[in-house]
Design a protein around this motif. Structure first.
Motif, PDB file in Angstrom:
ATOM      1  N   GLY A 154      71.361 -23.227  -7.808  1.00 24.67           N
ATOM      2  CA  GLY A 154      70.285 -22.952  -6.848  1.00 24.67           C
ATOM      3  C   GLY A 154      69.065 -22.367  -7.517  1.00 24.67           C
ATOM      4  O   GLY A 154      69.076 -22.073  -8.723  1.00 24.67           O
ATOM      5  N   LEU A 155      68.031 -22.253  -6.710  1.00 25.40           N
ATOM      6  CA  LEU A 155      66.771 -21.689  -7.197  1.00 25.40           C
ATOM      7  C   LEU A 155      66.326 -20.602  -6.224  1.00 25.40           C
ATOM      8  O   LEU A 155      66.238 -20.852  -5.018  1.00 25.40           O
ATOM      9  N   LEU A 156      66.118 -19.400  -6.740  1.00 23.38           N
ATOM     10  CA  LEU A 156      65.609 -18.306  -5.906  1.00 23.38           C
ATOM     11  C   LEU A 156      64.136 -18.122  -6.267  1.00 23.38           C
ATOM     12  O   LEU A 156      63.804 -17.854  -7.432  1.00 23.38           O
ATOM     13  N   ARG A 157      63.281 -18.265  -5.288  1.00 23.54           N
ATOM     14  CA  ARG A 157      61.843 -18.274  -5.565  1.00 23.54           C
ATOM     15  C   ARG A 157      61.277 -16.857  -5.725  1.00 23.54           C
ATOM     16  O   ARG A 157      61.620 -15.959  -4.983  1.00 23.54           O
ATOM     17  N   GLN A 158      60.388 -16.734  -6.701  1.00 27.01           N
ATOM     18  CA  GLN A 158      59.619 -15.494  -6.924  1.00 27.01           C
ATOM     19  C   GLN A 158      60.524 -14.263  -6.913  1.00 27.01           C
ATOM     20  O   GLN A 158      60.221 -13.256  -6.282  1.00 27.01           O
ATOM     21  N   ARG A 159      61.612 -14.343  -7.619  1.00 31.92           N
ATOM     22  CA  ARG A 159      62.592 -13.258  -7.582  1.00 31.92           C
ATOM     23  C   ARG A 159      62.219 -12.113  -8.510  1.00 31.92           C
ATOM     24  O   ARG A 159      62.642 -10.988  -8.339  1.00 31.92           O
ATOM     25  N   TRP A 160      61.407 -12.414  -9.549  1.00 31.01           N
ATOM     26  CA  TRP A 160      61.067 -11.400 -10.550  1.00 31.01           C
ATOM     27  C   TRP A 160      59.562 -11.178 -10.617  1.00 31.01           C
ATOM     28  O   TRP A 160      58.783 -12.133 -10.473  1.00 31.01           O
ATOM     29  N   ILE A 161      59.181  -9.932 -10.862  1.00 30.39           N
ATOM     30  CA  ILE A 161      57.789  -9.629 -11.219  1.00 30.39           C
ATOM     31  C   ILE A 161      57.873  -8.771 -12.479  1.00 30.39           C
ATOM     32  O   ILE A 161      58.306  -7.617 -12.444  1.00 30.39           O
ATOM     33  N   ILE A 162      57.513  -9.388 -13.607  1.00 31.97           N
ATOM     34  CA  ILE A 162      57.586  -8.704 -14.902  1.00 31.97           C
ATOM     35  C   ILE A 162      56.146  -8.490 -15.349  1.00 31.97           C
ATOM     36  O   ILE A 162      55.441  -9.459 -15.619  1.00 31.97           O
ATOM     37  N   GLY A 163      55.719  -7.236 -15.471  1.00 31.32           N
ATOM     38  CA  GLY A 163      54.294  -6.998 -15.671  1.00 31.32           C
ATOM     39  C   GLY A 163      53.580  -7.551 -14.438  1.00 31.32           C
ATOM     40  O   GLY A 163      53.908  -7.170 -13.312  1.00 31.32           O
ATOM     41  N   ASP A 164      52.659  -8.490 -14.673  1.00 32.79           N
ATOM     42  CA  ASP A 164      51.949  -9.102 -13.541  1.00 32.79           C
ATOM     43  C   ASP A 164      52.491 -10.486 -13.217  1.00 32.79           C
ATOM     44  O   ASP A 164      51.967 -11.167 -12.342  1.00 32.79           O
ATOM     45  N   GLU A 165      53.487 -10.918 -13.979  1.00 33.81           N
ATOM     46  CA  GLU A 165      53.923 -12.317 -13.850  1.00 33.81           C
ATOM     47  C   GLU A 165      55.088 -12.456 -12.863  1.00 33.81           C
ATOM     48  O   GLU A 165      56.107 -11.781 -12.992  1.00 33.81           O
ATOM     49  N   VAL A 166      54.880 -13.347 -11.901  1.00 34.43           N
ATOM     50  CA  VAL A 166      55.925 -13.614 -10.904  1.00 34.43           C
ATOM     51  C   VAL A 166      56.707 -14.841 -11.373  1.00 34.43           C
ATOM     52  O   VAL A 166      56.118 -15.830 -11.800  1.00 34.43           O
ATOM     53  N   SER A 167      58.047 -14.771 -11.299  1.00 42.36           N
ATOM     54  CA  SER A 167      58.817 -15.937 -11.745  1.00 42.36           C
ATOM     55  C   SER A 167      60.045 -16.140 -10.866  1.00 42.36           C
ATOM     56  O   SER A 167      60.514 -15.226 -10.181  1.00 42.36           O
ATOM     57  N   ASP A 168      60.539 -17.383 -10.907  1.00 45.83           N
ATOM     58  CA  ASP A 168      61.702 -17.772 -10.120  1.00 45.83           C
ATOM     59  C   ASP A 168      62.986 -17.522 -10.921  1.00 45.83           C
ATOM     60  O   ASP A 168      62.941 -17.293 -12.131  1.00 45.83           O
ATOM     61  N   SER A 169      64.113 -17.621 -10.219  1.00 38.25           N
ATOM     62  CA  SER A 169      65.430 -17.555 -10.872  1.00 38.25           C
ATOM     63  C   SER A 169      66.173 -18.858 -10.640  1.00 38.25           C
ATOM     64  O   SER A 169      66.344 -19.269  -9.482  1.00 38.25           O
ATOM     65  N   ALA A 170      66.640 -19.477 -11.721  1.00 35.61           N
ATOM     66  CA  ALA A 170      67.612 -20.563 -11.583  1.00 35.61           C
ATOM     67  C   ALA A 170      68.982 -19.914 -11.734  1.00 35.61           C
ATOM     68  O   ALA A 170      69.220 -19.170 -12.697  1.00 35.61           O
ATOM     69  N   ILE A 171      69.852 -20.163 -10.765  1.00 33.03           N
ATOM     70  CA  ILE A 171      71.182 -19.550 -10.798  1.00 33.03           C
ATOM     71  C   ILE A 171      72.189 -20.570 -11.341  1.00 33.03           C
ATOM     72  O   ILE A 171      72.286 -21.696 -10.835  1.00 33.03           O
ATOM     73  N   TYR A 172      72.885 -20.159 -12.388  1.00 28.32           N
ATOM     74  CA  TYR A 172      73.908 -21.002 -13.012  1.00 28.32           C
ATOM     75  C   TYR A 172      75.281 -20.362 -12.827  1.00 28.32           C
ATOM     76  O   TYR A 172      75.398 -19.133 -12.852  1.00 28.32           O
ATOM     77  N   GLY A 173      76.300 -21.195 -12.647  1.00 25.41           N
ATOM     78  CA  GLY A 173      77.657 -20.666 -12.481  1.00 25.41           C
ATOM     79  C   GLY A 173      78.665 -21.476 -13.289  1.00 25.41           C
ATOM     80  O   GLY A 173      78.498 -22.688 -13.484  1.00 25.41           O
ATOM     81  N   LEU A 174      79.673 -20.772 -13.765  1.00 21.33           N
ATOM     82  CA  LEU A 174      80.788 -21.416 -14.476  1.00 21.33           C
ATOM     83  C   LEU A 174      82.082 -20.836 -13.905  1.00 21.33           C
ATOM     84  O   LEU A 174      82.250 -19.616 -13.864  1.00 21.33           O
ATOM     85  N   LEU A 175      82.964 -21.727 -13.449  1.00 21.08           N
ATOM     86  CA  LEU A 175      84.244 -21.284 -12.901  1.00 21.08           C
ATOM     87  C   LEU A 175      85.329 -21.372 -13.973  1.00 21.08           C
ATOM     88  O   LEU A 175      85.238 -22.192 -14.899  1.00 21.08           O
ATOM     89  N   ARG A 176      86.343 -20.558 -13.773  1.00 18.73           N
ATOM     90  CA  ARG A 176      87.504 -20.599 -14.680  1.00 18.73           C
ATOM     91  C   ARG A 176      88.047 -22.023 -14.753  1.00 18.73           C
ATOM     92  O   ARG A 176      88.360 -22.532 -15.831  1.00 18.73           O
ATOM     93  N   GLU A 177      88.125 -22.689 -13.593  1.00 17.83           N
ATOM     94  CA  GLU A 177      88.687 -24.054 -13.585  1.00 17.83           C
ATOM     95  C   GLU A 177      87.784 -25.034 -14.351  1.00 17.83           C
ATOM     96  O   GLU A 177      88.276 -25.968 -14.969  1.00 17.83           O
ATOM     97  N   ASP A 178      86.452 -24.806 -14.309  1.00 13.92           N
ATOM     98  CA  ASP A 178      85.536 -25.667 -15.099  1.00 13.92           C
ATOM     99  C   ASP A 178      85.836 -25.493 -16.589  1.00 13.92           C
ATOM    100  O   ASP A 178      85.846 -26.448 -17.367  1.00 13.92           O
ATOM    101  N   TRP A 179      86.038 -24.223 -16.983  1.00 14.13           N
ATOM    102  CA  TRP A 179      86.230 -23.900 -18.404  1.00 14.13           C
ATOM    103  C   TRP A 179      87.537 -24.491 -18.915  1.00 14.13           C
ATOM    104  O   TRP A 179      87.600 -25.073 -20.004  1.00 14.13           O
ATOM    105  N   ILE A 180      88.586 -24.388 -18.092  1.00 15.01           N
ATOM    106  CA  ILE A 180      89.895 -24.915 -18.513  1.00 15.01           C
ATOM    107  C   ILE A 180      89.839 -26.441 -18.612  1.00 15.01           C
ATOM    108  O   ILE A 180      90.394 -27.032 -19.534  1.00 15.01           O
ATOM    109  N   ALA A 181      89.087 -27.071 -17.693  1.00 17.29           N
ATOM    110  CA  ALA A 181      89.037 -28.539 -17.648  1.00 17.29           C
ATOM    111  C   ALA A 181      88.101 -29.140 -18.681  1.00 17.29           C
ATOM    112  O   ALA A 181      88.084 -30.345 -18.898  1.00 17.29           O
ATOM    113  N   ARG A 182      87.326 -28.346 -19.365  1.00 17.45           N
ATOM    114  CA  ARG A 182      86.230 -28.871 -20.191  1.00 17.45           C
ATOM    115  C   ARG A 182      86.745 -29.531 -21.474  1.00 17.45           C
ATOM    116  O   ARG A 182      87.763 -29.209 -21.983  1.00 17.45           O
TER     117      ARG A 182
END
Ligand SMILES: CC(C)(COP(=O)(O)OP(=O)(O)OC[C@H]1O[C@@H](n2cnc3c(N)ncnc32)[C@H](O)[C@@H]1OP(=O)(O)O)[C@@H](O)C(=O)NCCC(=O)NCCS
Length: 182
Positions: A154-182
């Motif tokens: 997913g994408l969370l919009r304008q989640r961060w303000i670092i100094g004057d810069e506003v930025s989004d967050s891309a959320i990444y996930g890894l499950l135990r089952e993904d890791w075992i199956a890889r």
């Protein structure tokens, strides 16, 4: 959950961050190239490194977080850090952060460090899910996660303000089952 681990791989060893790493930690986190997409501006004083070491000690004691320092096995030079934080014992999940010294980019060190860490957290510590919050412009970090099998969730919009810069967050996930199956 208190996580105090030491890990090693072909080229690297990982051990809990300690007082003796303060100077090397500062050298990495004060580099604007490294901190371009970080959650804070580049560090401007050694006190920030001292504070991270202190917060890490508290986080390990409370079971909420853990930072491992990454070293090259050959000459024991400090290459960077990997962090597990927002550890949720009930849900067996944690957020992942990682940083490499600029000079160490492009050599597969983070892929190697994270592979070693993920093997441990899924197999030995029985975590079920590891997640990462990445600036969507951080192409090197996204490539690193995707090579390991993380999925963009997913994408969370304008989640961060670092100094004057506003930025989004891309959320990444890894499950135990993904890791075992890889
Ligand atoms: C994110 C970050 C760790 C990625 O570093 P990286 O060196 O690109 O990542 P890896 O360790 O996975 O290395 C992969 C690169 O090394 C190359 N490589 C060279 N030898 C290799 C080897 N033996 N094994 C694997 N990859 C190797 C790969 O081809 C790849 O290069 P490419 O992306 O140009 O194709 C680094 O850019 C960084 O510290 N950025 C600042 C902090 C940050 O943004 N952290 C993420 C937010 S939490």
């Amino acid at each position: 959950m208190v996580i105090k681990i030491e890990l090693s791989s072909e080229r690297l060893c990982l051990r809990p961050l300690s007082d003796i790493d303060t100077q090397a930690l500062f050298a990495v986190f004060s580099d604007p190239r490294v901190m371009r997409y970080g959650s804070t501006p580049e560090w401007d004083s050694l006190a920030k490194a001292e504070d991270k070491v202190l917060r890490n000690r508290r986080g390990v004691q409370s079971g909420e977080s853990m930072c491992l320092a990454i070293f090259h096995r050959h000459d024991y030079r400090f290459l960077g850090t990997v962090d597990l934080f927002q550890i949720d014992v009930q849900c067996r999940r944690a957020e992942l952060g990682y940083t490499l010294a600029f000079e160490a980019w492009g050599q597969g060190y983070m892929a190697e460090a994270l592979t070693t860490l993920l093997d441990h957290v899924f197999a030995e510590l029985a975590f079920n899910r590891i997640e990462a919050d990445i600036d969507p412009r951080n192409a090197a970090s996204i490539a690193c996660l995707e090579r390991l099998g993380f999925q963009r969730e997913g994408l969370l919009r304008q989640r961060w303000i670092i100094g004057d810069e506003v930025s989004d967050s891309a959320i990444y996930g890894l499950l135990r089952e993904d890791w075992i199956a890889r």
